[in-house]
Design a protein around this motif. Structure first.
Motif, short mmCIF file in Angstrom:
data_model
loop_
_atom_site.label_atom_id
_atom_site.label_comp_id
_atom_site.label_asym_id
_atom_site.label_seq_id
_atom_site.Cartn_x
_atom_site.Cartn_y
_atom_site.Cartn_z
N CYS A 1 2.34 5.65 -5.16
CA CYS A 1 1.16 6.54 -5.12
C CYS A 1 0.79 6.85 -3.67
CB CYS A 1 -0.05 5.87 -5.75
SG CYS A 1 -0.06 5.97 -7.50
N LEU A 2 0.77 5.80 -2.84
CA LEU A 2 0.39 5.99 -1.44
C LEU A 2 1.39 6.92 -0.75
CD1 LEU A 2 -0.82 2.42 -0.34
CD2 LEU A 2 -2.20 4.41 -0.92
N GLU A 3 2.68 6.75 -1.09
CA GLU A 3 3.69 7.59 -0.45
C GLU A 3 3.46 9.05 -0.82
OE1 GLU A 3 8.21 8.72 0.19
OE2 GLU A 3 7.28 8.59 -1.76
N TRP A 4 3.13 9.25 -2.11
CA TRP A 4 2.88 10.61 -2.58
C TRP A 4 1.62 11.18 -1.90
CZ3 TRP A 4 -1.45 12.14 -5.52
CH2 TRP A 4 -1.40 13.46 -5.99
N HIS B 139 -5.68 10.17 5.98
CA HIS B 139 -4.24 9.95 6.20
C HIS B 139 -4.05 8.76 7.14
CE1 HIS B 139 -0.09 10.65 7.45
NE2 HIS B 139 0.05 11.40 6.37
N ALA B 140 -4.81 8.79 8.23
CA ALA B 140 -4.69 7.71 9.22
C ALA B 140 -5.11 6.38 8.61
CB ALA B 140 -5.55 8.02 10.44
N PHE B 141 -6.17 6.44 7.76
CA PHE B 141 -6.64 5.20 7.14
C PHE B 141 -5.56 4.60 6.23
CE2 PHE B 141 -8.54 3.20 3.36
CZ PHE B 141 -9.06 2.05 3.98
N ILE B 142 -4.95 5.49 5.42
CA ILE B 142 -3.91 4.97 4.50
C ILE B 142 -2.74 4.42 5.30
CG2 ILE B 142 -2.25 5.61 2.71
CD1 ILE B 142 -4.22 7.65 1.67
N GLU B 143 -2.32 5.20 6.29
CA GLU B 143 -1.12 4.79 7.03
C GLU B 143 -1.36 3.54 7.90
OE1 GLU B 143 0.73 7.79 9.44
OE2 GLU B 143 2.60 6.65 9.45
N ASN B 144 -2.40 3.65 8.75
CA ASN B 144 -2.59 2.56 9.71
C ASN B 144 -3.43 1.42 9.17
OD1 ASN B 144 -1.09 4.01 11.55
ND2 ASN B 144 -2.88 5.18 12.19
N GLY B 145 -4.42 1.77 8.34
CA GLY B 145 -5.31 0.74 7.84
C GLY B 145 -4.69 -0.04 6.69
N LEU B 146 -4.11 0.71 5.74
CA LEU B 146 -3.58 0.02 4.56
C LEU B 146 -2.11 -0.35 4.71
CD1 LEU B 146 -5.24 2.00 1.59
CD2 LEU B 146 -5.88 -0.22 2.56
N ILE B 147 -1.24 0.68 4.83
CA ILE B 147 0.20 0.39 4.76
C ILE B 147 0.67 -0.45 5.95
CG2 ILE B 147 2.49 1.43 4.63
CD1 ILE B 147 1.12 3.89 3.36
N LEU B 148 0.41 0.05 7.17
CA LEU B 148 0.89 -0.70 8.34
C LEU B 148 -0.11 -1.77 8.77
CD1 LEU B 148 2.38 2.30 10.33
CD2 LEU B 148 3.56 0.67 8.86
N MET C 144 9.38 3.78 1.77
CA MET C 144 10.80 3.97 1.45
C MET C 144 11.01 5.37 0.88
SD MET C 144 13.21 1.28 -0.54
CE MET C 144 12.19 1.14 -1.96
N GLY C 145 11.83 6.15 1.54
CA GLY C 145 12.09 7.49 1.05
C GLY C 145 13.11 7.44 -0.08
N PHE C 146 12.81 8.08 -1.20
CA PHE C 146 13.77 8.10 -2.29
C PHE C 146 14.58 9.39 -2.32
CE2 PHE C 146 11.49 4.48 -4.07
CZ PHE C 146 12.56 3.75 -4.54
N GLY C 147 14.26 10.29 -1.37
CA GLY C 147 14.92 11.59 -1.35
C GLY C 147 16.42 11.48 -1.27
#
Ligand code: ASP
Length: 437
Positions: free
Chosen positions: A20-23, A35-44, A216-219
């Motif tokens: 979901c987060l990737e999408w 976007h920054a919150f999801i990327e830097n705060g949550l994922i990384l 992880m890219g599934f493309g």
């Protein structure tokens, strides 16, 4: 809910949230604060930190666990020379299953032809590292400094040292008995630590998988679908059919029980992609849920985590044929034989951490006279396949340990057959202790 089910639920939840987060990251404007919150705060941030702490804690237990369980295992064999026969059977079975694994990988890829019609991408570039000479590899098994070996996590060296200590303990009379009993106490404590970690696993697994699936890219899987699914099919076949067949034929035990009891280990292997980091859980499961004695488990499982990598060998077989087909090279019988040999050796030399199988693949390609740059073709889909092949690697270790224990009369059938043995890890221990108190 049982611990295993909670871990499995955490896996599914992690995969779902990560995807979901990737999408979301794809649809949200990269300049937006969210976007920054999801990327830097949550994922990384959160998920990466929790995941890394979880892996570090698993790794923390590997050396103490291997040391104490091997020393206890060796000393419980007494002065008998049974270790030789246990070692012989274990190594023999590890080699046999790995040869079968490469051969299966090669045959399936030759039959299906996943590389025919695939264009070589212009961007393919990969630099192979020079392989150390075989003599060095052999000499390196023997430690010159036990502390260095432990500090660097050189598992084969740690195994050799622990075997030596265990052996000496059985011959050192009263002093040996005193120290052996100290190690037995230590083993209870280290196993307790593994138990505590298993209880925290749902959180660790959730964080690891959320981060992984968010990044992880599934493309690329679409472009490499034939390679991806051929490899996945052989991995599943080896994990579910070859091992169960072998266990049934050689021991007569019901293999369904082994598979059922391995689910927790699979969750660890899948989310860490490292048989080394999974080792504490594999060892605990093999001993406490499958009923393998300390002497066999303490030897076979750490050794297996280091040298037995059937999933990796399968990947190398399929990848070699795939790369040969992409580059339009027809592999001769001699070359195929060479691949079986080198992939078996390469999987022995593969370190039990994520992605190393791909590095040792370069060695196999080189020996078969194929372009090493071919590795670049499959890097894109390797992470997910690494997670699955690590599951196969650890299943191989547990299956061989169970077979050897059965053949050496070192298997507690009552534990093997008991569906509730160590069912809830230390939750159960503390409840029993609580009840007793
Ligand atoms: N990740 C694998 C393992 O730890 C090794 C590999 O194939 O890269 O078992």
């Amino acid at each position: 809910m049982s611990l295993t089910n909670r871990i499995l639920l955490a896996m599914v939840a992690g995969i779902a949230l990560g995807s979901c987060l990737e999408w979301l990251m794809g649809v949200i404007d990269p300049a937006a604060g969210l976007h920054a919150f999801i990327e830097n705060g949550l994922i990384l941030g959160l998920f990466d930190v929790v995941g890394r702490i979880f892996i570090a804690s698993l790794k923390l237990l590997v050396v103490p666990l291997v040391m104490v369980s091997l020393i206890c295992g060796m000393s419980s064999l007494g002065t008998s020379s049974r270790m030789g026969s246990i070692a012989g059977r274990t190594i023999g079975l590890y080699l046999l299953t790995t040869c079968v694994a490469v051969t299966l990988g090669l045959s399936a890829a030759l039959l299906i032809g996943p590389g025919t019609g695939v264009e070589v991408m212009a961007s393919a570039a990969y630099e192979a590292k020079a392989a150390p000479p075989l003599t060095d590899t052999l000499v390196n098994i023997f430690p010159s400094n036990p502390f260095k070996a432990m500090a660097e996590g050189q598992m084969l060296q740690v195994i050799v040292f622990a075997l030596l200590v265990g052996f000496a303990l059985t011959r050192a009379g009263e002093a040996g008995e005193r120290i052996a009993s100290w190690f037995r106490d230590m083993e209870v404590i280290v196993m307790k630590m593994v138990g505590i970690l298993i209880e925290l696993a749902p959180y660790g697994v959730f964080a690891l998988l959320t981060k992984l699936f968010a990044t992880m890219g599934f493309g690329t899987i679409v472009d490499l679908a034939a390679y991806f699914f051929t490899l996945l099919g052989v991995l599943l076949f080896h994990g579910l059919v070859v091992y169960t067949g072998l266990l049934k034929i050689l021991t007569g035990l019901n293999p369904g029980i082994l598979l059922q009891k391995m689910r927790r280990v699979w969750a660890f292997a899948f989310s860490t992609a490292s048989s080394g980091a999974t080792l504490p859980i594999t060892l605990r499961t093999v001993e406490k849920r499958l009923g393998v004695s300390k002497s066999v488990a303490g030897f076979s499982v750490p050794l297996g985590a280091t040298i037995n990598m059937d999933g990796t060998a399968i990947m190398q077989g399929v990848a070699t044929v795939f790369i040969a087909q992409v580059y339009g090279v027809d592999l001769t019988g001699g070359q195929l034989l060479m691949v079986v040999l080198t992939a078996t050796l390469a999987s022995i030399g593969t370190a039990a951490v994520p992605g190393v199988g791909l590095i040792t693949l370069a060695l196999v390609l080189q020996q078969a006279g194929l372009p090493v740059e071919g590795v670049a073709l499959i890097i894109g889909v390797d992470r997910f396949l690494d997670m699955v092949r690590t599951m196969v690697n650890v299943t191989g270790d547990a299956t061989v340990a169970t077979i050897v224990a059965h053949q050496e009369s070192e298997l507690d059938r009552a534990i093997y057959l008991d569906p509730n043995a160590d069912h809830d890890g230390d939750l159960e221990d503390s409840q029993t202790t609580g009840a007793a108190a």
